[in-house]
Design a protein around this motif. Structure first.
Motif, PDB file in Angstrom:
ATOM      1  N   ALA A  37       0.829  -1.209   0.000  1.00  0.00           N
ATOM      2  CA  ALA A  37       0.000   0.000   0.000  1.00  0.00           C
ATOM      3  C   ALA A  37       0.862   1.257   0.000  1.00  0.00           C
ATOM      4  O   ALA A  37       0.548   2.250  -0.679  1.00  0.00           O
ATOM      5  N   PHE A  38       1.960   1.226   0.741  1.00  0.00           N
ATOM      6  CA  PHE A  38       2.861   2.383   0.810  1.00  0.00           C
ATOM      7  C   PHE A  38       3.528   2.639  -0.541  1.00  0.00           C
ATOM      8  O   PHE A  38       3.624   3.774  -1.003  1.00  0.00           O
ATOM      9  N   LYS A  39       3.975   1.564  -1.188  1.00  0.00           N
ATOM     10  CA  LYS A  39       4.598   1.699  -2.503  1.00  0.00           C
ATOM     11  C   LYS A  39       3.600   2.221  -3.525  1.00  0.00           C
ATOM     12  O   LYS A  39       3.943   3.037  -4.395  1.00  0.00           O
ATOM     13  N   LYS A  40       2.352   1.773  -3.415  1.00  0.00           N
ATOM     14  CA  LYS A  40       1.319   2.234  -4.345  1.00  0.00           C
ATOM     15  C   LYS A  40       1.052   3.725  -4.157  1.00  0.00           C
ATOM     16  O   LYS A  40       0.914   4.469  -5.129  1.00  0.00           O
ATOM     17  N   LYS A  41       1.008   4.179  -2.910  1.00  0.00           N
ATOM     18  CA  LYS A  41       0.764   5.592  -2.652  1.00  0.00           C
ATOM     19  C   LYS A  41       1.877   6.452  -3.256  1.00  0.00           C
ATOM     20  O   LYS A  41       1.606   7.503  -3.852  1.00  0.00           O
TER      21      LYS A  41
END
Length: 524
Positions: free
Chosen positions: A249-253
């Protein structure tokens, strides 16, 4: 093909290193009077051949006079920096913010840049500055010397007074048209660039500070924060320990919102001001970097699900970016079928092909470009057409478009200031012209009626090695105003004070929240 491309990149690497060394060795050489005048002629010819609306804000007669007068003042050899100071005001007289001259400064290889960063944060980067009433102030102190308080005035840096440097360098660039807010708003942030252009990168700077009528001379050195290294090691350890879903999720953000590693922030953010999520606030720092389509799709889906009734679009300090992105965003804000842009004017097919595609670069870069040139030229051949007035037109985002199925139906406010420029001004023009939003803040630095941008090649002058950036496309929003050469004016003018900046007040946002109180109360 793979070997050819690999060879091209290898050749590119070594040619760049040799080019940087040669550039630096001759940076302070005196350039002959004849060569300088030749560069003046070269500059004007390039502007005439590439710029589609060169005489929008200045007549041909007046611009001819400025270039002729410039040549008359060149009576002796001079360095490239001195020539830059003579040429830049003439180019700035075109009054197109995307068209300006870059000074020839000392360049660094990737290895040298990496070594410099390893030494720590430079002295200028340890402060946030702003310019109020012809004075430069520290707004935020990030240095190791915590005695320097926000609101401290900078009297001089290494003997240079900020007002002298800012007033000199403000002649070297322009906003779009006749407004002054771009320079007023950006001078404090540009001061460090002006100083570096003049003096080069420094590992230490001697500041004279003034606070409460007390003067102090403090030397700020390049600083390496050991805590940062330790924190980075901890962060790396944490990443391996968190579950995979959170890491993903962090990488996607970072990918979707557009992460700026230098400023440690995101290009796009969405948050909700009220507990009931009735007020959605979208801050866009720039229309570049990141997967904007996914961001807007997910954001407006969330706004719809949360049943927000007010939407605030914060475009303050937004310098622009991609036309495709602002068109996509507008599809969520328009209340009916819309045309986003008028057809863009260009000088010719060759101005895009030769001016943008083939301009600049080393021999290796040009070799690679040559391989793909037939595809590019075929595309331009099919895309550029002459209209009934004989002008060459490049059409993009010009057909009627339907609003997005998740478009926002409620009340819209837009926050703007002098650093709202280029693409952020274009979307503002359409929101203003369609009466879709209430604007709060100050006049934008970008013009209401459009800008000359799109493809913006850097053209290198043959003798002085200065570079001039030239916009190749006249990009105009669908809506226009009769007031030529000015930006989008706010419906509610509000300009933050120095104290607001120091303590973090947001009077523009405060006004909006106060204005919508009756609406929020009636829905509860």
């Amino acid at each position: 093909m793979r070997k050819i491309i690999l060879f091209g990149f290898t050749l590119l690497f070594f040619s760049q290193c040799a080019s940087i060394k040669k550039h630096n060795e001759h940076l302070n050489d005196l350039i002959s009077e004849k060569d300088l005048k030749s560069d003046v002629d070269f500059t004007y010819k390039k502007l005439q051949r590439l710029h589609p609306n060169l005489y929008w804000y200045i007549s041909k007669k007046d611009l001819d006079y400025k270039f002729d007068s410039l040549k008359m003042t060149i009576r002796n050899p001079m360095t490239s920096l001195d020539f830059y100071k003579k040429l830049s005001p003439v180019v700035a007289a075109v009054r197109q913010g995307h068209t300006f001259v870059y000074p020839a400064t000392k360049l660094k290889t990737k290895k040298e840049t990496k070594a410099l960063l390893k030494k720590g944060t430079g002295p200028f980067s340890q402060f946030d500055f702003d310019y109020f009433n012809d004075k430069l102030y520290v707004i935020k102190n990030k240095s190791y010397d915590k005695k320097i308080k926000p609101g401290t005035e900078v009297i001089d840096v290494n003997g240079t007074k900020p007002i002298d440097l800012i007033q000199e360098y403000n002649k070297f660039y322009s906003s779009d048209g006749y407004n002054t807010t771009l320079k007023t708003r950006s001078s404090g942030k540009r001061f460090t660039t002006f100083f570096t252009n003049q003096n080069g990168v420094k590992d230490s700077l001697k500041f004279t500070f003034k606070f409460n009528d007390s003067l102090k001379v403090i030397t700020i050195k390049r600083h390496k924060d050991d805590k940062t290294d330790k924190q980075n090691k901890k962060d790396k350890k944490r990443v391996t320990e968190v579950d995979r879903a959170k890491t993903k999720a962090f990488k996607k953000k970072k990918r979707v919102n557009g992460y700026n590693s230098d400023l440690k922030n995101y290009n796009r953010n969405l948050h909700f001001e009220e507990k009931d999520s009735s007020v959605a606030v979208m801050k866009i720092r720039g229309f570049k970097n990141g997967d904007f389509r996914t961001f807007y799709k997910e954001s407006f889906n969330k706004i719809k699900n949360y049943k927000s009734i007010t939407f605030v679009l914060d475009l303050r300090d937004n310098g622009g970016g991609r036309v495709t992105e602002i068109n996509n965003l507008y599809s969520y804000l328009s209340d009916s079928t819309f045309v986003f842009l008028d057809k863009s004017e260009v000088v010719s097919k060759s101005s895009l092909f030769g001016g943008a595609y083939f301009n600049g670069g080393s021999f290796a870069v040009k070799t690679i470009k040559t391989i793909f040139s037939p595809i590019v030229y075929t595309y331009l051949l099919l895309s550029v057409h002459a209209n009934k007035n004989g002008k060459n037109i490049y059409a993009t985002q010009t057909k009627p478009q339907k609003v997005n199925k998740n478009s926002f139906k409620g009340t819209i406010y837009v926050l703007i200031n002098g650093m709202s420029f280029s693409a952020s001004s274009i979307i503002s023009s359409n929101l203003k012209g369609s009466k879709r939003a209430t604007f709060v803040g100050e006049e934008t630095g970008g013009a209401y009626n459009g800008t000359v941008a799109g493809f913006m090649p850097l053209v290198k002058l043959p003798n002085s090695e200065l570079k001039i950036r030239i916009g190749l496309m006249l990009i105009s929003p669908h809506y226009k105003t009769e007031i030529n050469g000015r930006g989008i004016f706010p419906d509610v003018p509000i300009i933050p004070t120095l104290q607001d900046r120091i303590i973090g007040n947001d009077p523009e946002m405060d006004w909006i929240l106060n204005d919508i109180k009756p609406t929020i109360s009636s829905t509860k």
